[in-house]
Write an enzyme that holds these catalytic residues in place. Structure first.
Site, PDB file in Angstrom:
ATOM      1  N   SER A 152       0.842  -1.197   0.000  1.00  0.00           N
ATOM      2  CA  SER A 152       0.000   0.000   0.000  1.00  0.00           C
ATOM      3  C   SER A 152       0.871   1.239   0.000  1.00  0.00           C
ATOM      4  CB  SER A 152      -0.899   0.011   1.238  1.00  0.00           C
ATOM      5  OG  SER A 152      -1.432   1.319   1.399  1.00  0.00           O
ATOM      6  N   ASP A 210      -4.710   3.753  -2.027  1.00  0.00           N
ATOM      7  CA  ASP A 210      -5.796   4.067  -1.099  1.00  0.00           C
ATOM      8  C   ASP A 210      -6.287   5.498  -1.293  1.00  0.00           C
ATOM      9  OD1 ASP A 210      -6.030   1.664   0.656  1.00  0.00           O
ATOM     10  OD2 ASP A 210      -3.909   2.088   0.968  1.00  0.00           O
ATOM     11  N   MET A 257     -11.645  -5.680   5.074  1.00  0.00           N
ATOM     12  CA  MET A 257     -10.859  -4.758   5.899  1.00  0.00           C
ATOM     13  C   MET A 257     -10.603  -5.424   7.257  1.00  0.00           C
ATOM     14  SD  MET A 257     -10.118  -2.161   4.089  1.00  0.00           S
ATOM     15  CE  MET A 257      -9.167  -1.422   5.420  1.00  0.00           C
ATOM     16  N   GLY A 291      -9.099   4.133   6.811  1.00  0.00           N
ATOM     17  CA  GLY A 291      -8.796   5.550   7.002  1.00  0.00           C
ATOM     18  C   GLY A 291      -7.345   5.831   7.347  1.00  0.00           C
ATOM     19  N   PHE A 292      -6.687   4.854   7.939  1.00  0.00           N
ATOM     20  CA  PHE A 292      -5.317   5.099   8.400  1.00  0.00           C
ATOM     21  C   PHE A 292      -4.471   3.842   8.275  1.00  0.00           C
ATOM     22  CE2 PHE A 292      -8.347   7.709  10.660  1.00  0.00           C
ATOM     23  CZ  PHE A 292      -7.829   8.992  10.471  1.00  0.00           C
ATOM     24  N   GLY A 293      -3.175   4.041   8.013  1.00  0.00           N
ATOM     25  CA  GLY A 293      -2.226   2.935   8.054  1.00  0.00           C
ATOM     26  C   GLY A 293      -1.789   2.701   9.497  1.00  0.00           C
ATOM     27  N   GLY A 294      -1.098   1.608   9.714  1.00  0.00           N
ATOM     28  CA  GLY A 294      -0.457   1.358  10.998  1.00  0.00           C
ATOM     29  C   GLY A 294      -1.371   0.971  12.145  1.00  0.00           C
ATOM     30  N   ASP A 349      -6.791  -6.385   4.074  1.00  0.00           N
ATOM     31  CA  ASP A 349      -6.137  -5.072   4.152  1.00  0.00           C
ATOM     32  C   ASP A 349      -6.185  -4.531   5.579  1.00  0.00           C
ATOM     33  OD1 ASP A 349      -5.172  -2.526   3.660  1.00  0.00           O
ATOM     34  OD2 ASP A 349      -6.832  -1.923   2.339  1.00  0.00           O
ATOM     35  N   GLY A 350      -5.003  -4.332   6.161  1.00  0.00           N
ATOM     36  CA  GLY A 350      -4.898  -3.678   7.463  1.00  0.00           C
ATOM     37  C   GLY A 350      -4.202  -4.524   8.503  1.00  0.00           C
ATOM     38  N   GLY A 351      -3.113  -3.999   9.050  1.00  0.00           N
ATOM     39  CA  GLY A 351      -2.422  -4.701  10.132  1.00  0.00           C
ATOM     40  C   GLY A 351      -1.740  -5.987   9.711  1.00  0.00           C
ATOM     41  N   GLY A 398       1.069  -2.095   4.223  1.00  0.00           N
ATOM     42  CA  GLY A 398       1.564  -0.714   4.129  1.00  0.00           C
ATOM     43  C   GLY A 398       2.736  -0.483   5.048  1.00  0.00           C
ATOM     44  N   SER A 399       2.430  -0.182   6.325  1.00  0.00           N
ATOM     45  CA  SER A 399       3.501   0.194   7.248  1.00  0.00           C
ATOM     46  C   SER A 399       4.518  -0.931   7.456  1.00  0.00           C
ATOM     47  CB  SER A 399       2.905   0.644   8.584  1.00  0.00           C
ATOM     48  OG  SER A 399       2.007  -0.319   9.064  1.00  0.00           O
TER      49      SER A 399
HETATM   50  C1  DX5 Z   1      -6.394   1.697   5.417  1.00  0.00           C
HETATM   51  C2  DX5 Z   1      -5.923   1.334   4.038  1.00  0.00           C
HETATM   52  C3  DX5 Z   1      -4.806   0.368   4.005  1.00  0.00           C
HETATM   53  C4  DX5 Z   1      -3.570   0.811   4.733  1.00  0.00           C
HETATM   54  C5  DX5 Z   1      -2.988  -0.413   5.359  1.00  0.00           C
HETATM   55  O1  DX5 Z   1      -7.558   2.419   5.337  1.00  0.00           O
HETATM   56  O2  DX5 Z   1      -6.975   0.784   3.279  1.00  0.00           O
HETATM   57  O3  DX5 Z   1      -4.505  -0.066   2.693  1.00  0.00           O
HETATM   58  O4  DX5 Z   1      -2.606   1.423   3.911  1.00  0.00           O
HETATM   59  O5  DX5 Z   1      -1.937  -0.034   6.184  1.00  0.00           O
HETATM   60  P1  DX5 Z   1      -1.241  -1.029   7.194  1.00  0.00           P
HETATM   61  O6  DX5 Z   1      -0.706  -2.174   6.372  1.00  0.00           O
HETATM   62  O7  DX5 Z   1      -0.164  -0.172   7.778  1.00  0.00           O
HETATM   63  O8  DX5 Z   1      -2.277  -1.448   8.189  1.00  0.00           O
HETATM   64 ZN    ZN Z   2      -6.436  -0.186   1.282  1.00  0.00          ZN
END
Ligand code: DX5
Ligand code: ZN
Length: 215
Positions: free
Chosen positions: A6, A33, A136, A141-144, A174-176, A196-197
């Site tokens: 991501s 995203d 999800m 809304g946010f990474g990490g 997607d996420g964590g 992502g992170s």
């Molecule tokens: C969150 C996004 C994700 C996000 C995942 O709303 O849809 O794609 O970038 O980030 P991580 O992998 O850090 O949870």
């Molecule tokens: Zn995403």
């Protein structure tokens, strides 16, 4: 396992470098995203960035639209070379069947995303038409953020639904995602992991993608 890094966690001041890293890695897709500050409590980026990524990317783009009224943007997104998946949230689509058919008619693959509190059974009458379902594993809304463990049971339920309907849809999460949650998701039946992170904060992002891809 297919991996979709991501770009939300990339360094936007050095986007060329990060795009090239993904090009050279074992990643299958670029995950982008898009957030509108209405469907989710954050704003990320829009078409200029998607187009910039498209010019440099040598892998398909998976565009995750965390926006209201995604139908408005089907033709615009389809006009960008390399956009393979248009990912819309079920919670943002009043007429999901129509939206899915329009995405496919525009030449893209149709993907539907579910928030953590949205049950898999709501896909029963549309899953046969889908190319991908994105679950999800955090609130969008946010990474990490921290992985919501309940996603493992949802992944298994989605696998059962897909297999029982003969759907060809891939399961993306997607996420964590990290090596630990990724391994559990692989066992539960996921096909694609977004990260992502975990990737972009790693000392060696390319090696981290390779480790995830081996799951
Ligand atoms: C969150 C996004 C994700 C996000 C995942 O709303 O849809 O794609 O970038 O980030 P991580 O992998 O850090 O949870
Ligand atoms: Zn995403």
């Amino acid at each position: 396992m297919q991996i979709a890094p991501s770009l939300l966690s990339a360094d936007f001041g050095s986007l060329d470098r990060d795009i090239e890293m993904v090009n050279e890695s074992d990643a299958a897709l670029f995950h982008l995203d898009v957030m509108d500050g209405r469907f989710v409590p954050n704003i990320s980026f829009g078409f200029p960035i998607i187009e910039a990524v498209s010019r440099k990317a040598r892998k398909p783009l998976d565009v995750h639209l965390m926006i209201v009224e995604p139908d408005k943007w089907i033709d615009r997104l389809a006009s960008i070379p390399g956009v393979e998946y248009m990912n819309v949230h079920l919670e943002a689509c009043t007429h999901l069947h129509r939206t899915v058919q329009a995405i496919k008619a525009a030449g893209m693959k149709a993907a539907v995303t579910l928030n953590p509190a949205t049950p898999v059974c709501l896909l029963e009458d549309i899953v046969a038409d889908l190319d991908m379902v994105l679950l999800m594993s955090v609130n969008p809304g946010f990474g990490g953020q921290k992985f919501i463990t309940r996603t493992l049971e949802k992944t298994r339920a989605l696998r059962r639904l897909i297999d029982s309907t003969g759907s060809k849809a891939l399961i993306e999460i997607d996420g964590g995602v990290n090596l630990q949650t990724g391994r559990q998701l692989a066992e539960a039946g996921a096909d694609i992991l977004v990260a992502g992170s975990f990737v972009f904060s790693a000392a060696d992002p390319k090696a981290t993608i390779a480790e995830l891809a081996r799951l």
